[in-house]
Design a protein around this motif. Structure first.
Motif, PDB file in Angstrom:
ATOM      1  N   LEU A  78      50.345  49.851  28.488  1.00  0.00           N
ATOM      2  CA  LEU A  78      49.464  48.657  28.161  1.00  0.00           C
ATOM      3  C   LEU A  78      47.901  49.236  28.224  1.00  0.00           C
ATOM      4  N   LEU A  79      47.422  49.928  29.152  1.00  0.00           N
ATOM      5  CA  LEU A  79      46.090  50.205  29.253  1.00  0.00           C
ATOM      6  C   LEU A  79      45.654  51.350  28.039  1.00  0.00           C
ATOM      7  N   LYS A  83      43.361  50.619  24.710  1.00  0.00           N
ATOM      8  CA  LYS A  83      42.282  51.335  24.819  1.00  0.00           C
ATOM      9  C   LYS A  83      42.278  52.008  23.380  1.00  0.00           C
ATOM     10  N   SER A  84      43.496  52.061  23.000  1.00  0.00           N
ATOM     11  CA  SER A  84      43.625  52.366  21.456  1.00  0.00           C
ATOM     12  C   SER A  84      42.920  51.421  20.326  1.00  0.00           C
ATOM     13  N   ARG A  85      43.382  50.075  20.933  1.00  0.00           N
ATOM     14  CA  ARG A  85      42.921  48.892  20.037  1.00  0.00           C
ATOM     15  C   ARG A  85      41.553  48.656  19.816  1.00  0.00           C
ATOM     16  N   LEU A 145      40.415  39.296  12.416  1.00  0.00           N
ATOM     17  CA  LEU A 145      40.306  40.620  13.517  1.00  0.00           C
ATOM     18  C   LEU A 145      40.043  39.655  14.871  1.00  0.00           C
ATOM     19  N   HIS A 146      39.336  38.433  14.630  1.00  0.00           N
ATOM     20  CA  HIS A 146      38.904  37.854  15.756  1.00  0.00           C
ATOM     21  C   HIS A 146      40.191  37.235  16.426  1.00  0.00           C
ATOM     22  N   GLN A 147      41.240  36.731  15.750  1.00  0.00           N
ATOM     23  CA  GLN A 147      42.440  36.299  16.144  1.00  0.00           C
ATOM     24  C   GLN A 147      43.548  37.460  16.730  1.00  0.00           C
ATOM     25  N   LEU A 148      43.277  38.530  15.884  1.00  0.00           N
ATOM     26  CA  LEU A 148      43.861  39.701  16.373  1.00  0.00           C
ATOM     27  C   LEU A 148      43.575  40.397  17.886  1.00  0.00           C
ATOM     28  N   ILE A 149      42.158  40.367  17.947  1.00  0.00           N
ATOM     29  CA  ILE A 149      41.711  40.617  19.255  1.00  0.00           C
ATOM     30  C   ILE A 149      42.284  39.676  20.457  1.00  0.00           C
ATOM     31  N   LEU A 150      42.250  38.304  20.163  1.00  0.00           N
ATOM     32  CA  LEU A 150      42.827  37.592  21.301  1.00  0.00           C
ATOM     33  C   LEU A 150      44.227  37.659  21.339  1.00  0.00           C
ATOM     34  N   LEU A 151      45.008  38.018  20.515  1.00  0.00           N
ATOM     35  CA  LEU A 151      46.632  38.231  20.440  1.00  0.00           C
ATOM     36  C   LEU A 151      46.580  39.621  21.184  1.00  0.00           C
ATOM     37  N   ILE A 152      45.681  40.577  20.852  1.00  0.00           N
ATOM     38  CA  ILE A 152      46.045  41.906  21.693  1.00  0.00           C
ATOM     39  C   ILE A 152      45.543  41.607  23.200  1.00  0.00           C
ATOM     40  N   TYR A 195      53.519  34.505  14.271  1.00  0.00           N
ATOM     41  CA  TYR A 195      53.635  35.705  13.437  1.00  0.00           C
ATOM     42  C   TYR A 195      53.530  36.961  14.243  1.00  0.00           C
ATOM     43  N   TYR A 196      52.644  36.883  15.256  1.00  0.00           N
ATOM     44  CA  TYR A 196      52.357  38.162  16.052  1.00  0.00           C
ATOM     45  C   TYR A 196      53.646  38.386  17.143  1.00  0.00           C
ATOM     46  N   SER A 197      54.072  37.141  17.528  1.00  0.00           N
ATOM     47  CA  SER A 197      55.052  37.201  18.572  1.00  0.00           C
ATOM     48  C   SER A 197      56.432  37.404  17.895  1.00  0.00           C
TER      49      SER A 197
END
Length: 345
Positions: A78-79, A83-85, A145-152, A195-197
């Motif tokens: 996970l970490l 870090k990559s994202r 990208l805002h949504q993607l950050i929350l999902l990550i 979608y992400y799930s």
């Protein structure tokens, strides 16, 4: 499929979705022709492509992003993944929002260009910069990208839900039920979570299907999913609940990218060219190009219906050419900055 074919297929699909996203933001008929009957007719024609077929692009991005995040995932990684994202998503998100803000601040003070921007004099302040980053105020397309950050950030919870296929199916069903009933979450879109799930579920439990070698069975499965997507797009769910049309659209936007992935034979996809690999930069830069071209064209070109429609059709080509050349120049002049704005890709 082989790893090299899988990676090549990912590039092809992200490039294809990038082109669709450009069409979503390229409407220009009313801008050129005004609030006239002809302007609205042309607008309807443009939105037929941009508001229907092209709306599968962002769900496709969510699916790919999630699949790559959870491919071979364990909680111990996970970490490393975070870090990559941070490098590939969070830092470019902040930098691009600041660049757009500064662009509007400077551009709104330049004669003629300020008319094209059409926002008056944009104030330069710390609060303005903060708002630009936090709320993607000057780069609306970064809502993704805002949504993607929350999902990550929610990845551990999503992984717990998806770890067993039974719980994963219940979780996905629960999200869809919430969408159907018109539910919502603060800050996070329910359809983005779905979608992400689903991408996570596919990475954990469906790798053989997602990465299997193309054959006739995959073709038929993909065709069936596309047929189901088209049928469900206009399906009138019983019960007439608040979220019924949203549920229909979500089905279409989930099943279409999935069906297209199964339909596309990886063996027939030639090696992706260099200009197809700058998809993050293209996604980030295209909004400025589209706005500048359309608004400048509306000011300088004659109000002939063919002009806005041709601009609309060829806008993806124009954006690819301009962003690729800008990327090449940036790579040559300022390699460190290029790494940042392209997410280290």
């Amino acid at each position: 499929m082989e790893e090299i074919q899988f990676r090549n297929k990912i590039i092809w699909f992200t490039f294809f979705y990038s082109l669709l996203v450009i069409w979503v933001h390229s409407y220009n008929a009313v801008l050129f022709l005004g609030s006239t009957r002809l302007g609205y007719q042309m607008d309807w024609l443009e939105r037929l492509l941009g508001n229907t077929a092209s709306q599968i692009a962002v769900p496709g991005f969510f699916l790919i992003s999630s699949y790559l995040f959870f491919r071979g995932f364990t909680i111990e990684k996970l970490l490393v993944k975070w870090k990559s994202r941070m490098k590939s998503v969070l830092v470019p998100y902040v930098v691009w929002n600041l660049l757009y803000y500064l662009g509007y601040v400077v551009g709104s003070r330049i004669p003629y260009l300020s008319e094209v921007i059409g926002k008056g004099k944009v104030p330069f302040s710390l609060s303005g910069a903060w708002d630009a980053v936090l709320n993607y105020t000057y780069n609306y397309v970064f809502w993704y990208l805002h949504q993607l950050i929350l999902l990550i950030l929610l990845a551990p919870l999503i992984y717990m839900m998806m770890k067993t296929w039974q719980l994963g199916c219940l979780f996905l069903g629960g999200i869809f039920a919430a969408i159907y009933m018109g539910g919502y979450l603060p800050f996070l879109n329910l359809d983005a979570l779905l979608y992400y799930s689903f991408g996570a579920f596919a990475a954990i439990h469906g790798k053989q299907v997602a990465e299997g070698k193309w054959n006739r069975g995959r073709f038929y499965a993909g065709a069936a999913l596309l047929a189901a997507a088209i049928f469900l797009y206009g399906f009138d769910f019983p019960g007439r609940l608040k979220g019924e049309m949203a549920a229909s659209a979500v089905c279409f936007r989930l099943l279409t990218p999935t069906g297209l992935w199964l339909l596309a034979p990886e063996g027939l996809l030639i090696e992706a060219k260099d200009w197809m690999k700058q998809n993050f930069f293209l996604y980030a830069a295209h909004f400025a190009i589209v706005r500048l071209v359309n608004k400048t064209g509306a000011l300088l070109l004659p109000s002939v219906p063919a002009i806005p429609f041709l601009l609309f059709l060829f806008m993806p080509v124009l954006c690819v050419v301009l962003s690729y050349q800008a990327g090449r120049l940036l790579r040559w002049l300022l390699p460190p900055l290029w790494q940042v704005v392209n997410g280290g890709r």
